[in-house]
Enzyme design. Structure first.
Site, PDB file in Angstrom:
ATOM      1  N   ASP A  12       0.800  -1.283  -0.115  1.00  0.00           N
ATOM      2  CA  ASP A  12      -0.284  -0.122  -0.135  1.00  0.00           C
ATOM      3  C   ASP A  12       1.298   1.311   0.346  1.00  0.00           C
ATOM      4  O   ASP A  12       0.366   2.403  -0.307  1.00  0.00           O
ATOM      5  CB  ASP A  12      -0.959  -0.160   1.159  1.00  0.00           C
ATOM      6  CG  ASP A  12      -0.579   0.021   2.792  1.00  0.00           C
ATOM      7  OD1 ASP A  12       0.791  -0.531   2.296  1.00  0.00           O
ATOM      8  OD2 ASP A  12      -0.554   0.512   4.246  1.00  0.00           O
TER       9      ASP A  12
ATOM     10  N   GLU B 126      10.474  -9.898  -2.120  1.00  0.00           N
ATOM     11  CA  GLU B 126      11.753  -9.393  -2.500  1.00  0.00           C
ATOM     12  C   GLU B 126      12.856  -9.175  -2.991  1.00  0.00           C
ATOM     13  O   GLU B 126      13.408  -8.583  -3.389  1.00  0.00           O
ATOM     14  CB  GLU B 126      11.456  -8.175  -1.686  1.00  0.00           C
ATOM     15  CG  GLU B 126      10.100  -7.256  -2.124  1.00  0.00           C
ATOM     16  CD  GLU B 126       8.722  -7.896  -1.011  1.00  0.00           C
ATOM     17  OE1 GLU B 126       9.017  -9.034  -0.502  1.00  0.00           O
ATOM     18  OE2 GLU B 126       7.631  -7.387  -0.464  1.00  0.00           O
TER      19      GLU B 126
ATOM     20  N   HIS C 279       0.745   0.008  10.700  1.00  0.00           N
ATOM     21  CA  HIS C 279       1.438  -1.176   9.752  1.00  0.00           C
ATOM     22  C   HIS C 279       3.226  -0.944   9.171  1.00  0.00           C
ATOM     23  O   HIS C 279       3.185  -0.704   8.597  1.00  0.00           O
ATOM     24  CB  HIS C 279       0.586  -1.782   9.319  1.00  0.00           C
ATOM     25  CG  HIS C 279       0.138  -0.918   7.535  1.00  0.00           C
ATOM     26  ND1 HIS C 279      -0.312   0.002   7.654  1.00  0.00           N
ATOM     27  CD2 HIS C 279       0.292  -1.779   6.041  1.00  0.00           C
ATOM     28  CE1 HIS C 279      -0.618   0.352   6.529  1.00  0.00           C
ATOM     29  NE2 HIS C 279       0.262  -0.613   5.709  1.00  0.00           N
ATOM     30  N   HIS C 280       3.771  -2.224   8.281  1.00  0.00           N
ATOM     31  CA  HIS C 280       5.037  -2.884   8.155  1.00  0.00           C
ATOM     32  C   HIS C 280       5.462  -1.503   9.634  1.00  0.00           C
ATOM     33  O   HIS C 280       6.948  -1.011   9.169  1.00  0.00           O
ATOM     34  CB  HIS C 280       5.370  -2.153   7.047  1.00  0.00           C
ATOM     35  CG  HIS C 280       4.557  -3.084   6.036  1.00  0.00           C
ATOM     36  ND1 HIS C 280       3.663  -4.380   6.611  1.00  0.00           N
ATOM     37  CD2 HIS C 280       3.547  -2.250   4.971  1.00  0.00           C
ATOM     38  CE1 HIS C 280       2.928  -4.331   5.423  1.00  0.00           C
ATOM     39  NE2 HIS C 280       2.535  -3.702   4.126  1.00  0.00           N
TER      40      HIS C 280
ATOM     41  N   GLY D 148      27.818 -14.666  -2.403  1.00  0.00           N
ATOM     42  CA  GLY D 148      27.483 -16.039  -2.223  1.00  0.00           C
ATOM     43  C   GLY D 148      26.517 -16.929  -1.500  1.00  0.00           C
ATOM     44  O   GLY D 148      26.073 -17.693  -0.666  1.00  0.00           O
TER      45      GLY D 148
ATOM     46  N   ASP E 155      19.970 -28.192  -6.442  1.00  0.00           N
ATOM     47  CA  ASP E 155      19.157 -28.824  -5.534  1.00  0.00           C
ATOM     48  C   ASP E 155      18.274 -27.555  -4.999  1.00  0.00           C
ATOM     49  O   ASP E 155      17.840 -26.821  -5.040  1.00  0.00           O
ATOM     50  CB  ASP E 155      18.554 -30.433  -6.224  1.00  0.00           C
ATOM     51  CG  ASP E 155      19.586 -30.849  -5.268  1.00  0.00           C
ATOM     52  OD1 ASP E 155      20.874 -30.038  -4.869  1.00  0.00           O
ATOM     53  OD2 ASP E 155      19.219 -32.131  -4.668  1.00  0.00           O
TER      54      ASP E 155
ATOM     55  N   ASN F 262      21.200 -33.711  -6.623  1.00  0.00           N
ATOM     56  CA  ASN F 262      22.114 -34.563  -5.954  1.00  0.00           C
ATOM     57  C   ASN F 262      22.092 -34.490  -4.708  1.00  0.00           C
ATOM     58  O   ASN F 262      22.861 -35.542  -3.718  1.00  0.00           O
ATOM     59  CB  ASN F 262      23.681 -33.835  -5.532  1.00  0.00           C
ATOM     60  CG  ASN F 262      24.185 -32.816  -5.461  1.00  0.00           C
ATOM     61  OD1 ASN F 262      22.894 -32.402  -5.122  1.00  0.00           O
ATOM     62  ND2 ASN F 262      25.453 -32.326  -5.756  1.00  0.00           N
TER      63      ASN F 262
ATOM     64  N   GLY G 221      20.430 -32.649  -2.127  1.00  0.00           N
ATOM     65  CA  GLY G 221      21.214 -32.256  -1.060  1.00  0.00           C
ATOM     66  C   GLY G 221      22.417 -31.606  -0.852  1.00  0.00           C
ATOM     67  O   GLY G 221      22.927 -30.306  -2.236  1.00  0.00           O
TER      68      GLY G 221
ATOM     69  N   GLU H  84      28.572 -28.125   0.795  1.00  0.00           N
ATOM     70  CA  GLU H  84      28.783 -28.176   2.260  1.00  0.00           C
ATOM     71  C   GLU H  84      29.760 -29.572   1.970  1.00  0.00           C
ATOM     72  O   GLU H  84      30.710 -29.333   3.712  1.00  0.00           O
ATOM     73  CB  GLU H  84      27.909 -28.323   2.791  1.00  0.00           C
ATOM     74  CG  GLU H  84      26.762 -26.984   2.595  1.00  0.00           C
ATOM     75  CD  GLU H  84      27.867 -25.378   2.314  1.00  0.00           C
ATOM     76  OE1 GLU H  84      28.380 -25.372   1.818  1.00  0.00           O
ATOM     77  OE2 GLU H  84      27.042 -24.435   3.367  1.00  0.00           O
TER      78      GLU H  84
HETATM   79  C1  LIG Z   1      21.717 -17.713   2.006  1.00  0.00           C
HETATM   80  C2  LIG Z   1      22.786 -18.591   1.615  1.00  0.00           C
HETATM   81  N1  LIG Z   1      22.631 -19.813   2.634  1.00  0.00           N
HETATM   82  C3  LIG Z   1      23.267 -20.634   3.256  1.00  0.00           C
HETATM   83  C4  LIG Z   1      24.279 -21.020   2.438  1.00  0.00           C
HETATM   84  C5  LIG Z   1      25.477 -22.212   2.078  1.00  0.00           C
HETATM   85  N2  LIG Z   1      25.550 -23.032   1.432  1.00  0.00           N
HETATM   86  C6  LIG Z   1      26.446 -22.620   0.486  1.00  0.00           C
HETATM   87  S1  LIG Z   1      26.229 -23.676  -1.031  1.00  0.00           S
HETATM   88  C7  LIG Z   1      25.166 -24.550  -0.669  1.00  0.00           C
HETATM   89  C8  LIG Z   1      24.922 -25.529  -0.271  1.00  0.00           C
HETATM   90  C9  LIG Z   1      24.947 -25.604  -2.171  1.00  0.00           C
HETATM   91  O1  LIG Z   1      23.597 -27.168  -2.279  1.00  0.00           O
HETATM   92  P1  LIG Z   1      23.538 -26.660  -3.880  1.00  0.00           P
HETATM   93  O2  LIG Z   1      22.631 -25.739  -4.631  1.00  0.00           O
HETATM   94  O3  LIG Z   1      22.667 -28.699  -4.052  1.00  0.00           O
HETATM   95  O4  LIG Z   1      24.884 -27.206  -4.450  1.00  0.00           O
HETATM   96  P2  LIG Z   1      25.142 -28.363  -5.030  1.00  0.00           P
HETATM   97  O5  LIG Z   1      25.019 -29.578  -4.147  1.00  0.00           O
HETATM   98  O6  LIG Z   1      25.802 -28.801  -6.386  1.00  0.00           O
HETATM   99  O7  LIG Z   1      26.827 -28.559  -4.423  1.00  0.00           O
HETATM  100  C10 LIG Z   1      24.954 -23.780   1.123  1.00  0.00           C
HETATM  101  C11 LIG Z   1      24.083 -24.090   1.799  1.00  0.00           C
HETATM  102  C12 LIG Z   1      24.459 -19.926   1.184  1.00  0.00           C
HETATM  103  N3  LIG Z   1      26.120 -19.739   0.181  1.00  0.00           N
HETATM  104  N4  LIG Z   1      23.790 -18.979   1.249  1.00  0.00           N
HETATM  105 MG   LIG Z   2      22.868 -30.153  -4.565  1.00  0.00          MG
END
Ligand SMILES: Cc1ncc(C[n+]2csc(CCOP(=O)(O)OP(=O)(O)O)c2C)c(N)n1
Ligand SMILES: [Mg+2]
Length: 580
Positions: free
Chosen positions: A43, A66, A129-130, A422, A449, A476, A478, A482
């Site tokens: 608004d 956003e 609000h906000h 990143g 993913d 893959n 997850g 990491e």
């Molecule tokens: C906003 C944010 N949260 C957490 C992270 C930490 N982080 C960096 S890479 C990653 C995992 C990426 O996983 P995916 O996209 O599935 O890539 P892959 O499995 O191919 O390595 C995470 C959680 C980050 N960089 N940014």
């Molecule tokens: Mg992955």
């Protein structure tokens, strides 16, 4: 574009128009070369969006949230030069702040306009609000101070000077800015300049420019093994062509830091590759570290661009930035990078007798896997290497999708990544922005993913606008990157299983998008043969413990930096390591 100018008058020698605050703001954004704005209505900004729709000044690109809008604005600005983001008070502004901070970190000029609570409620101390419901209104402007180059709350009195100051600052500094437009002033008429906004670098100070050019040209001419090291400001200040012109004339190698990938044509004979301290290919490291005169374009060594702080620049290094140069002996101000580089190109003698240091294109090793074999990272990037064509826009997410940094790009490609900030999920929003800025080009997204799950909804906006990117998603199971740091088999690195390739249908029933789930090289090759007349979504199933070598070694060594010698990464089987 139709802008209503009711009346012209002449004050103090310069022509002015009567125009509403909102229309003037939109006009200035348009004059800055921006044709689209990203964001979510609220608004406190609806009145501005109505002005936009009525005047046709900018095209509205509504996003699902956003944060995604801030990423889209960033991606748009990287191809277009500048971008506009429009959010609502606090709830919108704070959702966008991560993306805007990323734009700051990566030197991307985004104009963030926040429709804020009306001036009347500020003057009366009304809880709204906000807000925190305590009659205050300053917190969110203050929250933006550390992540923008300039901020302002617009009033009818300051709108003309503040709008121009902020847009000029964003353009000049290549950084985001933040302005609050209280919702009760967008329709008020003010006197505004009739002349369009001119965004031009002032000419350099003539003496400083002459002295700086002479100093650099002298040092480069005397050197036996000069070299150039380029970071992302070379792109932001638009000097890629000058750098190649200089390298050609002096016959010297050019390396880039990862955030500047593709700023130098990778088929240019003097392009050496990506410099990353001990993580560089040997010939790149040699060219930079053994140079007897290095010119660097604002190289910003961080853990991920310096091989874990193993960068070693020669003592004789000249540091050049957008508006200053440091030669070690002297510091030059009031100059512009483009003029400096043009001056140096003119001043240095054309070298013809240097032993050729031209580099063979790098790229993949050409080991084609058996088509029926399970898809591996190695085979995946090999196949993609063959798919890339001249002029493509590549957007590479954090994670094993960093494998895209190893691709050898043909000419005229753009490469978008958030190698410094990143923030995962960035690329999905950013893709919407790059598509909007350059719909005539082919856009390829490389995303994992885990990252995709943060911002996946924006796929629906791409389908809504009938964009036709190619989305390469690595499934893959997850957060594989990491697992290279810590928690190789830990539950926190697992994620929910989605039917990713079904999402185009979910987000846009009746879509012509082509979806593929690929498990083998042959499946991937088939998907890659699909025509680019619709969105293509390629979900590739891969092993959670498969990652490009550079991602594994980077994760392993960064973990040592992050957790120190007594960290948990040393316990057995805690990290995905080379070969295991
Ligand atoms: C906003 C944010 N949260 C957490 C992270 C930490 N982080 C960096 S890479 C990653 C995992 C990426 O996983 P995916 O996209 O599935 O890539 P892959 O499995 O191919 O390595 C995470 C959680 C980050 N960089 N940014
Ligand atoms: Mg992955």
């Amino acid at each position: 574009m139709t802008i209503t100018a009711e009346r012209t008058s002449v004050t103090t020698g310069s022509e002015t128009l009567t125009m509403s605050v909102g229309e003037f703001l939109l006009r200035r954004i348009r004059e800055a070369g921006i044709t689209h704005a990203f964001g979510v209505p609220g608004d406190f900004n609806l009145e501005l969006l109505q002005q936009m729709e009525d005047s046709g000044t900018l095209t509205w690109m509504g996003t699902c949230n956003e944060l995604n809008a801030s990423y889209a604005a960033d991606g748009y600005a990287r191809l277009n030069g500048m971008a506009a983001l429009i959010v609502t008070n606090a709830v919108g502004a704070l959702s966008a702040i991560n993306g805007v901070a990323g734009s700051y970190s990566e030197h991307v000029p985004v104009i963030c306009v926040c429709g804020s609570i009306p001036l009347r409620s500020m003057e009366r101390g009304l809880g709204m609000h906000h807000t925190m419901a305590d009659g205050t209104w300053d917190r969110f402007l203050r929250a933006y101070e550390p992540v923008t180059a300039a901020q302002a709350r617009l009033t009818p009195d300051n709108a003309v000077t503040e709008i121009d100051r902020l847009i000029r600052t964003a353009w000049h500094d290549k950084l985001p800015v933040y302005m609050e437009l209280p919702s009760d002033i967008a329709y008020l008429d003010i006197q505004v300049p009739a002349a369009p906004l001119m965004l031009e670098e002032p000419p350099s100070d003539p003496e400083r420019l002459r002295s700086c050019v002479a100093a650099i040209a002298g040092r480069l001419s005397e050197a036996k093994s000069p070299a150039l090291l380029v970071d992302l400001d070379a792109d932001r200040f638009g000097v890629g062509a000058e750098i190649m012109g200089l390298a050609e004339k002096v016959q010297m190698p050019v390396a880039v830091a990862a955030p500047a990938k593709a700023v130098i044509d990778e088929t240019f004979p003097h392009y050496a590759g990506i410099y990353n301290g001990k993580g560089s290919q040997p010939h790149v490291r040699e060219a930079i570290e053994n140079s007897d005169c290095l010119l660097d374009i604002n190289y910003r060594p961080i853990d991920l661009t310096s091989g874990g702080f193993t960068e070693h620049l020669p003592a004789n290094t000249i540091h050049a930035r957008g508006h200053s140069v440091d030669t070690g002996e002297e510091n030059f101000q009031a100059i512009t990078l483009k003029e400096v580089l043009q001056g140096v190109i003119d001043a240095v003698p054309h070298v013809t007798n240097r032993a050729s240091r031209q580099f063979a294109p790098g790229g993949m090793n050409g080991n084609h896997a058996d088509g029926s074999a399970k898809l591996t990272q190695a085979a995946y990037w090999e196949a993609i290497q063959g798919y890339i064509r001249s002029g493509d826009v590549l957007i590479a997410e954090d994670g094993t999708s960093y494998g895209a940094f190893g691709l050898q790009l043909p000419p005229n490609c753009s490469f978008v990544s958030q190698a410094v900030w990143g923030s995962i999920g960035y690329t999905v929003g950013s893709l919407l922005g790059t598509l909007t800025a350059a719909p005539e080009r082919r856009h390829l997204l490389f995303v994992g993913d885990g990252s995709f799950q943060l911002t996946a909804q924006e796929l629906s906006t791409m389908l809504r606008h009938d964009f036709k990117p190619v989305i390469f998603l690595i499934n893959n199971g997850g957060y594989t990157i990491e697992r290279c740091y810590l928690g190789k088999t830990s539950r926190f690195n697992d994620i929910a299983t989605w039917s990713y390739a079904d999402l185009p249908k979910v987000f846009s029933p009746g879509t012509k998008a082509r979806s593929f789930v690929v498990k083998t090289v042959a499946d991937l090759e088939k998907a890659l043969s699909a025509p680019n007349d619709s969105l293509i979504f390629i979900e590739s199933i891969m092993d959670p413990f498969d990652a490009p070598a550079g991602v594994i070694s980077g994760g392993n060594s960064d973990a040592d930096l992050d957790y120190g010698p007594r960290g948990p990464q040393h316990r057995g089987n805690m990290q995905l390591r080379p070969g295991i």
